[in-house]
Design a protein around this motif. Structure first.
Motif, short mmCIF file in Angstrom:
data_model
loop_
_atom_site.label_atom_id
_atom_site.label_comp_id
_atom_site.label_asym_id
_atom_site.label_seq_id
_atom_site.Cartn_x
_atom_site.Cartn_y
_atom_site.Cartn_z
N VAL B 17 -4.04 3.36 -2.47
CA VAL B 17 -2.88 2.68 -1.90
C VAL B 17 -1.65 3.59 -1.96
CG1 VAL B 17 -1.31 0.72 -2.17
CG2 VAL B 17 -3.77 0.40 -2.43
N ILE B 18 -1.58 4.41 -3.01
CA ILE B 18 -0.47 5.36 -3.10
C ILE B 18 -0.72 6.56 -2.18
CG2 ILE B 18 0.86 6.84 -4.65
CD1 ILE B 18 0.00 4.93 -6.94
N ALA B 19 -1.96 7.04 -2.18
CA ALA B 19 -2.27 8.29 -1.47
C ALA B 19 -2.13 8.18 0.05
CB ALA B 19 -3.68 8.77 -1.84
N VAL B 20 -2.43 7.00 0.62
CA VAL B 20 -2.34 6.90 2.09
C VAL B 20 -0.92 7.22 2.58
CG1 VAL B 20 -4.26 5.37 2.65
CG2 VAL B 20 -2.05 4.39 1.96
N ALA B 66 8.12 -4.18 -2.84
CA ALA B 66 7.59 -3.36 -1.74
C ALA B 66 8.66 -3.15 -0.67
CB ALA B 66 6.35 -4.03 -1.14
N VAL B 67 9.35 -4.23 -0.31
CA VAL B 67 10.39 -4.12 0.72
C VAL B 67 11.51 -3.20 0.22
CG1 VAL B 67 12.17 -5.38 1.98
CG2 VAL B 67 9.86 -6.33 1.80
N ALA B 68 11.95 -3.44 -1.02
CA ALA B 68 13.05 -2.64 -1.56
C ALA B 68 12.67 -1.17 -1.62
CB ALA B 68 13.44 -3.16 -2.95
N THR B 69 11.46 -0.88 -2.07
CA THR B 69 11.05 0.52 -2.17
C THR B 69 10.90 1.14 -0.78
OG1 THR B 69 9.85 -0.10 -4.18
CG2 THR B 69 9.41 2.10 -3.28
N GLY B 70 10.42 0.35 0.17
CA GLY B 70 10.35 0.82 1.55
C GLY B 70 11.73 1.21 2.06
N THR B 134 -10.87 -10.06 -14.30
CA THR B 134 -10.40 -10.72 -13.07
C THR B 134 -9.25 -9.92 -12.47
OG1 THR B 134 -9.11 -12.16 -14.52
CG2 THR B 134 -11.13 -13.08 -13.59
N LEU B 135 -8.48 -9.25 -13.35
CA LEU B 135 -7.40 -8.39 -12.84
C LEU B 135 -7.98 -7.23 -12.03
CD1 LEU B 135 -4.42 -7.54 -12.71
CD2 LEU B 135 -4.77 -6.28 -14.85
N ASP B 136 -9.07 -6.64 -12.56
CA ASP B 136 -9.74 -5.56 -11.81
C ASP B 136 -10.11 -6.03 -10.41
OD1 ASP B 136 -9.58 -3.95 -14.00
OD2 ASP B 136 -11.65 -4.27 -14.67
N ALA B 137 -10.69 -7.21 -10.36
CA ALA B 137 -11.13 -7.76 -9.07
C ALA B 137 -9.94 -7.94 -8.14
CB ALA B 137 -11.86 -9.08 -9.27
N LEU B 138 -8.84 -8.42 -8.71
CA LEU B 138 -7.63 -8.63 -7.92
C LEU B 138 -7.10 -7.30 -7.37
CD1 LEU B 138 -5.45 -10.91 -7.20
CD2 LEU B 138 -4.11 -9.83 -9.02
N VAL B 139 -7.08 -6.30 -8.22
CA VAL B 139 -6.58 -4.97 -7.82
C VAL B 139 -7.40 -4.43 -6.65
CG1 VAL B 139 -6.46 -2.55 -8.56
CG2 VAL B 139 -5.54 -4.35 -10.03
N VAL B 140 -8.72 -4.52 -6.80
CA VAL B 140 -9.59 -4.00 -5.74
C VAL B 140 -9.40 -4.80 -4.45
CG1 VAL B 140 -11.99 -3.63 -5.03
CG2 VAL B 140 -11.28 -3.10 -7.38
N ALA B 141 -9.28 -6.13 -4.60
CA ALA B 141 -9.13 -6.97 -3.41
C ALA B 141 -7.81 -6.69 -2.69
CB ALA B 141 -9.21 -8.45 -3.81
N VAL B 142 -6.72 -6.58 -3.46
CA VAL B 142 -5.42 -6.31 -2.85
C VAL B 142 -5.45 -4.97 -2.11
CG1 VAL B 142 -3.00 -5.71 -3.36
CG2 VAL B 142 -4.06 -7.71 -4.43
N ALA B 143 -6.03 -3.96 -2.77
CA ALA B 143 -6.09 -2.64 -2.13
C ALA B 143 -6.94 -2.69 -0.87
CB ALA B 143 -6.67 -1.61 -3.11
N SER B 191 5.08 3.78 3.89
CA SER B 191 4.66 4.62 2.76
C SER B 191 5.28 4.13 1.47
CB SER B 191 5.07 6.08 2.97
OG SER B 191 4.54 6.57 4.15
N GLY B 192 6.60 3.89 1.52
CA GLY B 192 7.30 3.45 0.32
C GLY B 192 6.78 2.11 -0.16
N ALA B 193 6.58 1.17 0.77
CA ALA B 193 6.13 -0.16 0.40
C ALA B 193 4.72 -0.11 -0.20
CB ALA B 193 6.15 -1.08 1.62
N LEU B 194 3.85 0.67 0.41
CA LEU B 194 2.48 0.78 -0.11
C LEU B 194 2.49 1.43 -1.50
CD1 LEU B 194 0.55 1.81 3.12
CD2 LEU B 194 0.16 -0.27 1.77
N ALA B 195 3.30 2.48 -1.65
CA ALA B 195 3.38 3.15 -2.94
C ALA B 195 3.85 2.17 -4.01
CB ALA B 195 4.31 4.35 -2.87
N ALA B 196 4.83 1.32 -3.65
CA ALA B 196 5.35 0.34 -4.60
C ALA B 196 4.24 -0.60 -5.06
CB ALA B 196 6.49 -0.45 -3.97
N ILE B 197 3.43 -1.03 -4.13
CA ILE B 197 2.34 -1.94 -4.50
C ILE B 197 1.31 -1.20 -5.36
CG2 ILE B 197 0.49 -3.42 -3.64
CD1 ILE B 197 2.26 -3.97 -1.18
N GLY B 198 0.99 0.05 -4.96
CA GLY B 198 0.06 0.85 -5.75
C GLY B 198 0.57 1.05 -7.17
#
Ligand SMILES: Nc1ncnc2c1ncn2[C@@H]1O[C@H](COP(=O)(O)OP(=O)(O)OP(=O)(O)O)[C@@H](O)[C@H]1O
Ligand SMILES: [Mg+2]
Lengths: 243, 294
Positions: B17-20, B66-70, B134-143, B191-198
């Motif tokens: 999510v950060i690298a893209v 995400a919006v703020a970082t974007g 369950t957090l792992d699953a959430l992370v993978v799902a969000v990404a 890019s900024g928004a995705l990096a923020a989420i990552g």
């Protein structure tokens, strides 16, 4: 001719790339209904004229007008929106995008009518319809040229800038491309500024001819008034003008 | 082995999510943007701050971050990179280091040097001999959802295709009426928004700390380099390959392999796999690397 019919006016342009100056005090006018052939030796600055008209070079002085509107300060995408259609000499398709996506980008400013308009391009170049799923980078030279021209037509331009549309093509494809250009010019009466190496073909289509020598205009005359020998002299000797 | 797969997938998700964003920036502006890493850090901290607002649910805090970082990324472009469009890629890369250090200092001034952790409730799920949370699953799902949305945006929408056209041939794109500068701003925002989420996902899985940037720097750039930069989704593939290689290497019992006492590569050497991968790719494909310039 009155100024009213001038569709593209380049006045006293000095322009180039970064610190390099290529065009030197160049003036050139394209009028309604005209095809102007822009000729000149390799490196004389023909492509630079078209790029400058389109807004892709650095203009040091002079002005560019589209109709009555001064577009000197307008970025390239604004000039496209104002009706300038440009087919570059090289790198004139998005090689890593499909033919269909390339055409869609041609219609970027007119997405709503794309489906109808693209059929007109397919009617002009049926080959493109067959190849619409192919990657533009995998097209043959001729197909690529058709795609470049077709994409530009989707912009619905009011003026066309064509940079060597027939270079490096097989003779049959050259004919096809020129027929298409003549067809577009007649049917839609779009004025065209045409850079060409194929002098015979260019003069057959053009009403006026301009010759460029080292970034400077050396001749501007109606096609009927130029002697082919003079043209060759201008080409080869770079500036010797006998008439 | 299943555990290696799980761990790799979770790690790759955060890195991808950060690298893209690095790949997006490279594909359009042709330089390796080291400041991008800081967007992940800023995003993590901003989520932490927004989450502290009473009554604001965590997903809303992430979205705000995400919006703020974007917007911060757009600001970086306006203030710095838009003025340097015509300089060499190497020049931009060096400037991006400067920007990175500046943002790093600002974060340090505002948040200080201590670490912070999110209080995320998570349960363990056991599958065979492996465990994930369950957090792992959430992370993978969000990404996965984000990558799918990005893919649809780039390939199915007019503006997304405009971005691809700009990456493919900027001069041609603008002659098609594609507003280059405006789309470049959009690219910075995404890019900024995705990096923020990552960065936020990473902070969920580990914790917020001032040197987070150094922890993710190598894996992110190694992933992008392995992926080839020509394609945004190469970065995703790169992240998966890298993270699998890293996890496999620390999982394998090399001592037992040669029939001796159990000996595994210490975990802290994990990141050097990224360096190794980077070097190998640089050697094999120098022209595709952001570090080798154009
Ligand atoms: N992007 C560029 N950067 C720097 N110089 C350039 C660039 N493009 C062209 N030139 C230089 O400008 C001059 C004119 O080039 P231009 O391409 O306009 O000539 P041309 O008449 O179209 O030539 P050809 O017949 O080969 O197409 C040449 O000396 C060329 O080297
Ligand atoms: Mg040329």
């Amino acid at each position: 001719m009155t100024a009213m019919t001038d569709v593209l006016t380049l006045s006293k342009l000095t322009a180039g790339y970064g610190p390099i100056t290529v065009l030197d005090d160049l003036s050139l006018t394209l009028r309604a209904g005209e095809v102007v052939a822009l000729l000149g030796a390799n490196g004389s600055g023909k492509s630079t004229v078209l790029k400058t008209a389109m807004g892709l070079t650095h203009v040091r002085s002079g002005s560019i007008a589209l109709g009555a509107r001064d577009v000197t300060q307008l970025p390239a995408h604004g000039r496209a929106a104002a009706g300038l259609g440009y087919v570059p000499q090289t790198r004139n398709v998005f090689g890593d995008m499909s033919v269909a996506d390339n055409l869609r980008m041609g219609a970027y400013l007119r997405p709503k009518t794309f489906e109808q308009e693209v059929e007109k391009v397919f009617a002009l170049f049926p080959r493109l319809k067959e190849r619409r799923r192919a990657l533009a980078g995998n097209l043959s030279g001729g197909e690529r040229r058709m795609l470049a021209i077709g994409s530009t037509l989707l912009l619905n331009p009011s003026v066309l800038l064509l940079d060597e549309p027939s270079s490096d093509l097989a003779p049959a494809t050259v004919d096809l491309v020129f027929e298409a250009i003549a067809d577009v010019h007649k049917r839609l009466s779009i004025p065209i500024l045409l850079v060409e190496q194929n002098v015979t073909k260019a003069l057959a289509l053009a009403s006026r001819v301009c010759v460029l020598v080292r970034g400077h205009e050396a001749l501007d005359a109606p096609v009927g008034a130029v002697d082919t020998h003079d043209l060759h002299a201008l080409f080869l000797d770079g500036g010797v003008r006998t008439s | 082995m299943l555990q290696v797969l799980f761990n790799s997938l979770v790690y790759a998700s955060m890195i991808a999510v950060i690298a893209v964003g690095v790949a997006l920036c490279y594909s359009i502006l042709r330089f390796a943007n080291f400041a991008h890493i800081q967007f992940a850090v800023v995003g993590g901290y901003l989520t932490y701050s927004f989450a502290a607002i009473p009554g604001l649910p965590l997903p809303a805090a992430v979205a705000l971050s995400a919006v703020a970082t974007g917007l911060i990324a757009i600001l970086v472009d306006i203030l710095v990179f838009s003025r340097l469009r015509d300089i060499t890629p190497e020049g931009k890369m060096i400037v991006s280091w400067g920007v990175a250090l500046f943002i790093r200092s600002v974060v340090a001034i505002i948040y200080g040097g201590g670490g912070r952790a999110f209080d995320i409730s998570s349960e363990a799920v056991i599958v065979g001999d492996a465990v994930f949370t369950t957090l792992d699953a959430l992370v993978v799902a969000v990404a996965a959802v984000l990558m799918l949305l990005l893919h649809l945006f780039l390939n199915r929408t007019r503006i997304g295709s405009g971005l691809r056209a700009l990456a493919s041939n900027a001069d041609l794109a603008v002659t098609r009426g594609i507003p280059g500068e405006r789309l470049i701003r959009l690219m910075w925002f995404l890019s900024g928004a995705l990096a923020a989420i990552g960065g936020t996902l990473l902070a969920f899985e580990t914790r917020l700390q001032p040197n987070m940037d150094l922890i993710i720097l190598l894996p992110v750039f190694a992933a992008v380099t392995i992926g080839g930069l020509s394609n945004v989704f190469g970065a995703v593939l790169g992240a998966l390959i890298l993270s699998f290689a890293q996890n496999l290497l620390i999982y394998v019992d090399f001592g037992a392999l040669v029939g001796g006492d159990s000996w595994q590569i210490p975990t802290q050497f994990r990141d050097y796999v990224a360096v190794l991968a980077l070097v190998v790719v640089l050697l094999l494909r120098p022209r595709l690397s952001p570090l080798a310039g154009r």
